[in-house]
Enzyme design. Structure first.
Site, mmCIF file in Angstrom:
data_model
loop_
_atom_site.group_PDB
_atom_site.id
_atom_site.type_symbol
_atom_site.label_atom_id
_atom_site.label_comp_id
_atom_site.label_asym_id
_atom_site.label_seq_id
_atom_site.Cartn_x
_atom_site.Cartn_y
_atom_site.Cartn_z
ATOM 1 N N HIS A 53 29.940 -2.324 43.993
ATOM 2 C CA HIS A 53 30.076 -0.965 44.520
ATOM 3 C C HIS A 53 30.839 -0.931 45.843
ATOM 4 C CE1 HIS A 53 28.995 3.254 45.095
ATOM 5 N NE2 HIS A 53 28.616 2.961 46.323
ATOM 6 N N CYS A 112 29.906 2.178 38.801
ATOM 7 C CA CYS A 112 29.244 0.884 38.669
ATOM 8 C C CYS A 112 29.061 0.580 37.175
ATOM 9 C CB CYS A 112 27.879 0.914 39.381
ATOM 10 S SG CYS A 112 28.000 0.703 41.183
ATOM 11 N N CYS A 156 25.980 5.868 41.196
ATOM 12 C CA CYS A 156 27.443 5.763 41.143
ATOM 13 C C CYS A 156 27.933 5.691 39.699
ATOM 14 C CB CYS A 156 27.900 4.521 41.916
ATOM 15 S SG CYS A 156 29.667 4.211 41.737
ATOM 16 N N HIS A 175 38.040 2.118 44.156
ATOM 17 C CA HIS A 175 38.834 2.475 42.984
ATOM 18 C C HIS A 175 40.155 3.094 43.406
ATOM 19 C CE1 HIS A 175 37.227 6.448 44.002
ATOM 20 N NE2 HIS A 175 38.129 6.983 43.202
#
Lengths: 364, 364
Positions: free
Chosen positions: B138, B76, B73, B191
């Site tokens: 995450h 992260c 990711c 996000h």
């Protein structure tokens, strides 16, 4: 291009059905012997004062038929022991009123908004929603129809546009097809739809407003000038016949988007000449086949006819079809997320010139 | 409500990154030591003369990161041996320029359409696209953030709205969140995003045009009157705090749609008082939790802030959030098919009163 034989029927719950047959001598069943529940409660349309748009609220559609197995398909012909929406054991093309319509019935003229609240305005959801089956074969596809069958579909569009335009309160007739599970099709049998809206849709109103402003500014027709600009630019042309031009629009929103215009300004499908219809019956399935070939196999799409409204601004309108697909790569779709859904600010990840070039490169 | 510590940094390819930290004494890494490819080619915006809207064409976004595994990711924090978009090993909230932006850079003022063609107008796709990570974890969700963290996100929205509003050519700043695979989210780390558009979006322009017409006709504010009408009607209210009201709009388009207005007319997030921010930090996650609980588990949604444009019509604007979800039943989504996508004629299968009543019935 021979005329089709038109046979009218009524379904058990009073809905209209019309057969369009290519041969003489077929005998279509016009009596539906099913016992059907009474029609669902009517929907309403509500005015959104922020966007000045009508929204249909149709709670009954939650219970509509959802992805039936092929042997339970309501759009296949009836067979011994299983009666479908189409009473006959075969058909060429058939149009009938949707059993779960977003719009139905005729405005009584009684209602005009909630009393004392000009911000919360509600009207009956009158109008008409019809289904058009392209073939009695469950797994047919418009892209694979022979041109003689496409001509029958065109005749059905013309017939139903005329009929729906005559219904009191219908302001606009919209012939379209949704194809593919990826865009939410709930019945897989090849079919299109025709809506008779009780209002001028927001999209049409905005387009015709643009055309009116352009006419005032330049004395010219906006749609014709867009078509001429695309023909002159060449880079976004997908295909041309003598009477039609298909192109990816300069400001395409969808990764796969093709607009199909007659070269001559025509208001609605019924105004097309026999020659224009014959060419349409060739070029339209060919465009869809190119779209399918682009990423291999089937492609989800919406194919939408823009016709002149029933009453207003008819001289500003220019018949054309807009075909849009969310497919942006094999196995990948474009989704309409925040920018598109909340702000109408589209972001297209595929350049129109790239898409047009790829579509042109596919053998027609 | 304490102030957050703001730390500015630059990523290896020149993009801006800003940390928003809740505690004193944290030391964020401001040097990104990765070797990154040069930024993608700029996008363009093209004018659609039929709808009088701008469309961004951003071909480079086809190659953007698509559903990476959790251990790859990019949102992260960095760990030993793997550097992500965030150089530090931890963060509270961080905002940074998107690596695959639809809008980037500053307009040089050089370009103004293609020569000789006023129908095919193209401009550079300048502006700004930023990512806002809500948590270094995450699998966090906005709906589960503690109110102290939501306050940090609000501070990030305010900070970035101010910063993006100052960029030359940015006309509107849009803070939003796309959540859920079902609406096409390509990065699963919790996000949101912030766009600085180089034009006034079509949706905002239409809303403000409606507000201007209403003001001229009535002398009153359209948004305030809609809020008052919803409060008076009661049936579509979802939740109220002292300073905020959440309701399902009278003409909701989506099967699950909630609008959240401050009771006082405010232009943009930065104009909210500390008390209004504190209440927002409670009511907004609570609304999302109710939406999740309605059909059990996660719900795909778009949460969109409408703020005043940077330059024009600021006095007409009324800050509010619109939250929309395509979820219409457990396991079933609403799709935008022909009527919505081609005609802007929405059909909602869930009545707003039913949705509001169901949301109200869930313990806050």
């Amino acid at each position: 291009v021979g005329a089709r034989r038109v046979t009218e029927a009524l379904l058990a719950d009073g809905r209209e059905l019309v057969y369009f047959d290519e041969r003489e001598g077929v005998d279509r069943i016009v009596h539906d012997t099913r016992r059907l529940d009474s029609p669902p409660p009517p929907s309403v349309v509500r005015h959104d004062p922020l966007l000045d748009e009508w929204v249909a609220i149709a709670g009954h559609r939650q219970g509509r038929t959802y992805l039936p197995l092929a042997d339970e398909c309501p759009l296949c012909p009836s067979v011994a022991g299983r009666q479908t929406e189409i009473p006959s054991t075969d058909y060429d093309v058939v149009a009938f009123e949707n059993r779960f319509p977003a719009f139905a019935g005729v405005d009584s003229g009684a209602s005009a908004g909630l009393p004392g609240e000009d911000l919360l305005v509600e009207q009956p959801g009158t109008g008409r929603c019809e289904v058009v089956c392209y073939s009695s074969k469950h797994d047919a596809a418009f892209s694979a129809l022979p041109s003689s069958r496409v001509l029958t579909v065109i005749e059905a569009w013309v017939n139903r546009t005329t009929a729906l335009s005559r219904l009191p309160g219908v302001e606009q007739v919209f012939c379209f097809e949704n194809r593919g599970l990826e865009i939410g099709v709930t019945l897989q049998h090849a079919h299109g739809q025709i809506y008779g809206y009780p209002y001028l849709t927001s999209r049409t109103r905005r387009m015709l407003n643009s055309a009116a402003r352009y006419l005032e500014r330049t004395g010219r027709d906006l749609f014709a000038d867009i078509l001429a600009a695309e023909i002159k630019a060449e880079t976004r042309i997908v295909a041309r016949s003598g009477a039609w031009t298909a192109f990816v629009p300069f400001a395409a929103r969808w990764p796969l988007e093709v607009h199909l215009y007659p070269d001559r300004q025509v208001r609605e499908l019924g105004d097309l000449t026999m020659l224009e219809r014959a060419e349409l019956a060739e070029i339209l399935p060919a465009i869809l086949r190119r779209m399918e070939a682009l990423y291999g196999g089937s492609v989800p799409y919406i194919a939408a006819w823009h016709q002149a409204p029933v009453r207003v601004s008819r001289d500003l309108a220019y018949l054309h079809m807009e075909i849009m697909s969310p497919r942006r790569a094999p196995g990948r779709l474009k989704f309409l997320a925040g920018s598109e859904s909340a702000m109408d600010a589209w972001i297209n990840d595929v350049s129109p010139e790239t898409a047009a070039s790829a579509l042109r490169a596919i053998p027609g």
